[in-house]
Design a protein around this motif. Structure first.
Motif, mmCIF file in Angstrom:
data_model
loop_
_atom_site.group_PDB
_atom_site.id
_atom_site.type_symbol
_atom_site.label_atom_id
_atom_site.label_comp_id
_atom_site.label_asym_id
_atom_site.label_seq_id
_atom_site.Cartn_x
_atom_site.Cartn_y
_atom_site.Cartn_z
ATOM 1 N N THR A 185 62.762 64.419 3.430
ATOM 2 C CA THR A 185 62.635 63.189 4.221
ATOM 3 C C THR A 185 61.409 63.205 5.131
ATOM 4 O OG1 THR A 185 64.082 64.084 5.937
ATOM 5 C CG2 THR A 185 65.125 62.773 4.195
ATOM 6 N N SER A 186 60.557 64.218 4.965
ATOM 7 C CA SER A 186 59.394 64.382 5.835
ATOM 8 C C SER A 186 58.106 63.936 5.171
ATOM 9 C CB SER A 186 59.232 65.844 6.255
ATOM 10 O OG SER A 186 60.363 66.316 6.949
ATOM 11 N N VAL A 187 57.216 63.358 5.964
ATOM 12 C CA VAL A 187 55.826 63.212 5.545
ATOM 13 C C VAL A 187 55.166 64.575 5.764
ATOM 14 C CG1 VAL A 187 53.619 62.088 5.983
ATOM 15 C CG2 VAL A 187 55.750 60.774 6.133
ATOM 16 N N MET A 188 54.530 65.067 4.732
ATOM 17 C CA MET A 188 53.909 66.394 4.810
ATOM 18 C C MET A 188 52.393 66.246 4.842
ATOM 19 S SD MET A 188 56.542 68.317 4.930
ATOM 20 C CE MET A 188 55.719 69.904 4.833
ATOM 21 N N SER A 189 51.767 67.033 5.697
ATOM 22 C CA SER A 189 50.320 66.929 5.875
ATOM 23 C C SER A 189 49.683 68.305 5.889
ATOM 24 C CB SER A 189 49.994 66.239 7.202
ATOM 25 O OG SER A 189 50.596 64.981 7.313
ATOM 26 N N TRP A 190 48.414 68.329 5.513
ATOM 27 C CA TRP A 190 47.557 69.494 5.710
ATOM 28 C C TRP A 190 46.453 69.103 6.684
ATOM 29 C CZ3 TRP A 190 48.354 74.385 4.136
ATOM 30 C CH2 TRP A 190 49.246 74.618 3.080
ATOM 31 N N TYR A 191 46.202 70.000 7.643
ATOM 32 C CA TYR A 191 45.134 69.838 8.614
ATOM 33 C C TYR A 191 44.178 71.016 8.471
ATOM 34 C CZ TYR A 191 47.615 66.176 11.226
ATOM 35 O OH TYR A 191 48.227 65.005 11.621
ATOM 36 N N SER A 192 42.953 70.794 8.907
ATOM 37 C CA SER A 192 42.005 71.899 8.976
ATOM 38 C C SER A 192 41.369 71.929 10.352
ATOM 39 C CB SER A 192 40.919 71.765 7.901
ATOM 40 O OG SER A 192 40.069 70.665 8.173
ATOM 41 N N ARG A 248 41.000 69.954 15.351
ATOM 42 C CA ARG A 248 41.859 69.927 14.170
ATOM 43 C C ARG A 248 41.870 68.497 13.611
ATOM 44 N NH1 ARG A 248 47.668 72.849 14.526
ATOM 45 N NH2 ARG A 248 46.226 74.365 15.457
ATOM 46 N N GLU A 249 41.753 68.387 12.277
ATOM 47 C CA GLU A 249 41.778 67.061 11.661
ATOM 48 C C GLU A 249 42.644 67.077 10.416
ATOM 49 O OE1 GLU A 249 37.872 65.797 10.463
ATOM 50 O OE2 GLU A 249 37.432 67.648 9.382
ATOM 51 N N ARG A 250 43.214 65.906 10.133
ATOM 52 C CA ARG A 250 44.083 65.819 8.973
ATOM 53 C C ARG A 250 43.245 65.709 7.700
ATOM 54 N NH1 ARG A 250 48.501 61.161 8.770
ATOM 55 N NH2 ARG A 250 46.656 59.924 8.167
ATOM 56 N N VAL A 251 43.547 66.553 6.753
ATOM 57 C CA VAL A 251 42.833 66.599 5.483
ATOM 58 C C VAL A 251 43.531 65.730 4.437
ATOM 59 C CG1 VAL A 251 42.205 68.131 3.580
ATOM 60 C CG2 VAL A 251 41.890 68.884 5.937
ATOM 61 N N ALA A 252 44.854 65.799 4.432
ATOM 62 C CA ALA A 252 45.617 65.064 3.416
ATOM 63 C C ALA A 252 47.052 64.904 3.884
ATOM 64 C CB ALA A 252 45.594 65.798 2.076
ATOM 65 N N ASP A 303 33.999 73.595 4.165
ATOM 66 C CA ASP A 303 35.459 73.614 4.077
ATOM 67 C C ASP A 303 36.052 74.835 4.788
ATOM 68 O OD1 ASP A 303 35.125 72.512 0.674
ATOM 69 O OD2 ASP A 303 35.595 71.278 2.434
ATOM 70 N N THR A 304 35.194 75.746 5.233
ATOM 71 C CA THR A 304 35.676 76.925 5.954
ATOM 72 C C THR A 304 36.437 76.499 7.199
ATOM 73 O OG1 THR A 304 33.914 78.364 5.157
ATOM 74 C CG2 THR A 304 34.963 78.972 7.243
ATOM 75 N N ALA A 305 37.683 76.943 7.296
ATOM 76 C CA ALA A 305 38.547 76.521 8.401
ATOM 77 C C ALA A 305 39.875 77.252 8.301
ATOM 78 C CB ALA A 305 38.802 75.011 8.335
ATOM 79 N N VAL A 306 40.650 77.120 9.360
ATOM 80 C CA VAL A 306 42.070 77.472 9.278
ATOM 81 C C VAL A 306 42.800 76.213 8.843
ATOM 82 C CG1 VAL A 306 44.095 78.315 10.493
ATOM 83 C CG2 VAL A 306 41.821 79.207 11.082
ATOM 84 N N TYR A 307 43.646 76.352 7.841
ATOM 85 C CA TYR A 307 44.398 75.220 7.304
ATOM 86 C C TYR A 307 45.852 75.329 7.747
ATOM 87 C CZ TYR A 307 40.414 73.698 4.607
ATOM 88 O OH TYR A 307 39.177 73.223 4.246
ATOM 89 N N TYR A 308 46.352 74.223 8.291
ATOM 90 C CA TYR A 308 47.709 74.165 8.809
ATOM 91 C C TYR A 308 48.520 73.129 8.043
ATOM 92 C CZ TYR A 308 45.667 76.433 12.932
ATOM 93 O OH TYR A 308 45.016 77.288 13.785
ATOM 94 N N CYS A 309 49.774 73.416 7.891
ATOM 95 C CA CYS A 309 50.727 72.506 7.289
ATOM 96 C C CYS A 309 51.573 71.883 8.407
ATOM 97 C CB CYS A 309 51.616 73.310 6.336
ATOM 98 S SG CYS A 309 52.924 72.422 5.519
ATOM 99 N N LYS A 310 51.908 70.613 8.241
ATOM 100 C CA LYS A 310 52.753 69.950 9.230
ATOM 101 C C LYS A 310 53.800 69.102 8.528
ATOM 102 C CE LYS A 310 51.789 66.120 11.587
ATOM 103 N NZ LYS A 310 51.194 65.159 12.544
ATOM 104 N N ALA A 311 55.017 69.171 9.058
ATOM 105 C CA ALA A 311 56.104 68.298 8.600
ATOM 106 C C ALA A 311 56.399 67.287 9.696
ATOM 107 C CB ALA A 311 57.346 69.115 8.283
ATOM 108 N N SER A 312 56.317 66.033 9.369
ATOM 109 C CA SER A 312 56.688 64.964 10.302
ATOM 110 C C SER A 312 58.076 64.479 9.896
ATOM 111 C CB SER A 312 55.670 63.819 10.230
ATOM 112 O OG SER A 312 54.376 64.275 10.574
#
Length: 117
Positions: free
Chosen positions: A31-38, A45-49, A90-99
């Motif tokens: 039931t979550s919108v899932m996102s990747w940030y870098s 930090r910015e949302r990638v997808a 594209d070098t970055a730390v990539y984070y996952c987020k569940a909304s």
């Protein structure tokens, strides 16, 4: 315990590919919108997808369109980020987020992606 755990980062040369994974624990992602940030060095930090519930809609940061693909496997409580044609920027730390619809956002701890020869 509610958590997200990312994996799949590493060091690859320009033009290479990586597939990041993000596994949820303590809750289900269906039931979550899932996102990747870098977050690159010295950058905000910015949302990638992101991908909505059910996977019917996705969207991408302009700089990664056509190169990155987000997908989800709700049965496995996992979201993926396939990254192709990688560039040094594209070098970055990539984070996952569940909304989540209730209970607020959940962030992972991040996984380092480094693009270098």
């Amino acid at each position: 315990q509610v958590r997200l755990v990312e994996s799949g980062g590493g060091l690859v040369p320009p033009g290479g590919s990586l597939r990041l994974s993000c596994v949820a624990g303590g809750f289900t992602i269906d039931t979550s919108v899932m996102s990747w940030y870098s977050q690159g060095p010295g950058k905000a930090r910015e949302r990638v997808a992101f991908i909505v519930e059910g996977g019917g809609t996705t969207d991408y940061l302009g700089s990664v369109k056509g190169r990155f693909t987000i997908s989800r496997d709700d049965a496995a409580d996992t979201v993926y980020l396939q990254m192709n044609s990688l560039k040094s920027e594209d070098t970055a730390v990539y984070y996952c987020k569940a909304s989540r619809p209730s209970g607020g956002d959940v962030w992972g701890q991040g996984t380092q992606v480094t693009i270098a020869s």
